[in-house]
Enzyme design. Structure first.
Site, PDB file in Angstrom:
ATOM      1  CD  GLU A  41      -1.710  -2.330   1.778  1.00 44.11           C
ATOM      2  OE1 GLU A  41      -2.604  -3.202   1.900  1.00 44.11           O
ATOM      3  OE2 GLU A  41      -0.520  -2.523   2.137  1.00 44.11           O
ATOM      4  CG  PHE A 103     -10.469  -8.897  11.614  1.00 39.17           C
ATOM      5  CD1 PHE A 103      -9.240  -9.370  12.088  1.00 39.17           C
ATOM      6  CD2 PHE A 103     -10.699  -8.943  10.247  1.00 39.17           C
ATOM      7  CE1 PHE A 103      -8.283  -9.861  11.217  1.00 39.17           C
ATOM      8  CE2 PHE A 103      -9.752  -9.449   9.362  1.00 39.17           C
ATOM      9  CZ  PHE A 103      -8.536  -9.904   9.854  1.00 39.17           C
ATOM     10  CD  GLN A 104      -7.866  -6.656   7.967  1.00 38.62           C
ATOM     11  OE1 GLN A 104      -8.702  -6.362   7.125  1.00 38.62           O
ATOM     12  NE2 GLN A 104      -6.729  -7.284   7.661  1.00 38.62           N
ATOM     13  CE  LYS A 153     -17.258  -6.137   3.026  1.00 40.03           C
ATOM     14  NZ  LYS A 153     -16.501  -7.370   3.355  1.00 40.03           N
ATOM     15  CG  MET A 451      22.680  12.280   4.241  1.00 39.59           C
ATOM     16  SD  MET A 451      23.808  13.471   3.455  1.00 39.59           S
ATOM     17  CE  MET A 451      22.896  13.842   1.964  1.00 39.59           C
TER      18      MET A 451
END
Length: 537
Positions: A41, A103-104, A153, A451
């Protein structure tokens, strides 16, 4: 899908998951979009970001709830810091499950409140159209930036009966601001100035003001320095161009600002890396700040002249006020004649640029290679430099290059990266391969986090803690696994041979350039010092 089409969206980046199954179900039956599923993602957000930076359009990406949404955070912050217009659509659990540690479930609107221009939680299908319309307006309005839309959802599954869509257009904008008095004051200051300097930033690019900037500078023969985000706004091949200013700016560019009696800053935020000590950027001169965001004025530096408005109109007004003003005398020729020994990044970048068309789009990750590219690549055109300036996100480059190529299929796209950043994003080589998106990757390999190692050497008594990369990664074998053309170069001859053997418009290529770990980025201004305090190599 209809709302996005109405907004002119033709490309989506994303990664499916449970909460966005209904959205991907609709996408399956829709032929209006190029749908690119990245490997991660974060790569999706960076790809949408690169798409936006290189096209001037709004980038759009999709992620699911929970870990899918949290994986977008770094990409959203990257876009926010650099004022990139994005729409990030995330799925959310059903409304009956909100607030129950489902959940999630994650409060992504709460998490992103500080790194978005605005965000929304949509619980009803009837709100989707209105929210998307507002989100695109906000993302593009005045100073652009990312907007997040979190959709439950059940809102995705609910029937929609009214499918009318009202696109929002800006009715009042910066063109209506009254800045005549400020223009007059600045024009008078320019007339009195003996050695003015224009400091141009990323805002010039986002406002499509590069043409008027070039006219203004050439009309008055005023030298131009850039922030890293402003590269491409002014032709780097012009004798008036002095490159980047700041911590890694060239000494002559820094001294030009330090000794100036008037700095005309356009679309910059005066970040600490660009100006060093805020009281040591311009020793005795005045600063004029032109911007579209009122919150930037006098935020990081005390500016005497402050003009809020449309850059093009302001520059046009200044040119009218100064139409009879005599151009300033020519400065000494600004050319970098310093010679470097061995397989130095300057020679590498010059060789690559000589072998590619002028309109090549260059993306970078973050580290020494990013600064070398900023210093040595001669950017000619707007929207051709794709880099994470404000947040400094290692791992940005592969997605950024991918998105830039999708947005500009007729342009060559090159990613300049380092071995540290490459370890954070090489999975997206698989995305390039899967969709046959031709990008050429130039990997500077110095077996270290260059760096950070350089800073440890300069400021930590050479205690190189955790910056050596001595793992067993075989880049050639990795490229073979991904189906990517591999080339290795450890001198200019082998680099030229590699470049002659690739087709940047057709193939996915990786050229691994082996450089010395002690090759540093110089000059450098120590943190907190004024920009005339320069450490040379």
């Amino acid at each position: 899908m209809k709302c996005l089409k109405e907004e002119g969206v033709d490309t989506l980046f994303g990664y499916p998951g449970g909460a966005v199954i209904p959205l991907y179900d609709a996408l399956y039956d829709c032929d209006d979009f190029l749908n690119i599923r990245t490997c991660h993602e974060q790569g999706a957000v960076h790809s949408a970001d690169g798409y936006a930076r290189s096209s001037g359009k709004v980038g759009v990406c999709i992620a699911t709830s929970g870990p899918g949404a949290t994986n977008t955070i770094t990409g959203i912050a990257t876009a926010y810091m650099d004022s990139i217009p994005l729409i990030v659509i995330t799925g959310q659990v059903g409304t009956s499950l909100l607030g129950k540690d489902s959940f999630q479930e994650i409060d992504v609107t709460g998490l992103t409140m500080g790194i978005t221009k605005h965000n929304y939680l949509v619980k009803k299908s009837s709100d989707i159209g209105k929210v998307i319309s507002e989100a695109f307006f906000v993302a593009k309005d005045k100073r652009p930036g990312p907007v997040l839309i979190d959709i439950s959802k059940d809102a995705f599954l609910e029937e929609i009966h009214d499918t009318t869509y009202e696109k929002l257009y800006q009715t009042e904008d910066l063109r209506h601001f009254n800045y005549e008095a400020e223009i007059e004051s600045l024009a008078t200051a320019i007339k009195k100035s003996k050695n003015p300097v224009i400091y141009a930033g990323g805002g010039v690019l986002k406002s499509s003001a590069s043409y008027n900037l070039r006219l203004f500078a050439k009309k008055l023969n005023i030298p131009v320095v850039n922030s890293i985000m402003g590269l491409g706004s002014f032709d780097r091949n012009s004798p008036l161009s002095y490159g980047i200013v700041g911590m890694h700016g060239d000494s002559n560019a820094n001294l030009l600002c330090y000794e100036s009696d008037l700095i005309i800053a356009i679309g910059v935020r005066f970040s600490d890396r660009a100006i060093g000590n805020r009281n040591g950027f311009c020793r005795n001169g005045d600063i004029a700040h032109i911007d579209v965001d009122a919150t930037e004025l006098k935020k990081n530096i005390d500016s005497k002249y402050n003009i809020l408005g449309d850059f093009n109109l302001i520059l046009e007004s200044l040119m009218k006020k100064l139409k009879n003003h005599k151009p300033y005398k020519n400065l000494e020729e600004n050319s970098d004649t310093k010679e470097f020994m061995g397989f130095h990044p300057k020679k590498i970048l010059e060789t690559i640029q000589e072998n590619l068309p002028q309109n090549t789009i260059v993306a970078t990750d973050v580290g020494q290679h990013q600064i070398w590219t900023s210093k040595y690549w001669k950017f000619h055109s707007p929207l051709t430099f794709i880099t994470s300036g404000g947040l400094g996100t290692m791992g940005f480059g592969m997605g950024g290059a991918l998105g830039a190529k999708v947005a500009n299929p007729d342009s060559n796209v090159v990613l300049i990266t380092g071995d540290g950043s490459f370890r954070m994003n090489h999975n997206e080589l698989l995305t390039l391969r899967h969709y046959n998106i031709p990008v050429t990757v130039v990997l500077f390999n110095n077996s270290s986090l260059g760096m950070v190692r350089q800073w440890q050497g300069l400021f930590c008594n050479k205690k190189y803690s955790s910056t050596s990369i001595n793992d067993a990664l075989d880049v050639e074998s990795l490229c073979k696994a991904y189906g990517v053309n591999y080339h290795r170069a450890d001198d200019l001859d082998s680099l030229k041979t590699s470049l002659s053997g690739i087709n940047p418009m057709k193939d996915i290529n990786l050229i691994e350039c082996i450089i010395d770990k002690d090759t540093g980025v110089y000059p450098i201004v120590p943190p907190g010092k004024s920009i005339d305090n320069v450490i040379e190599c």
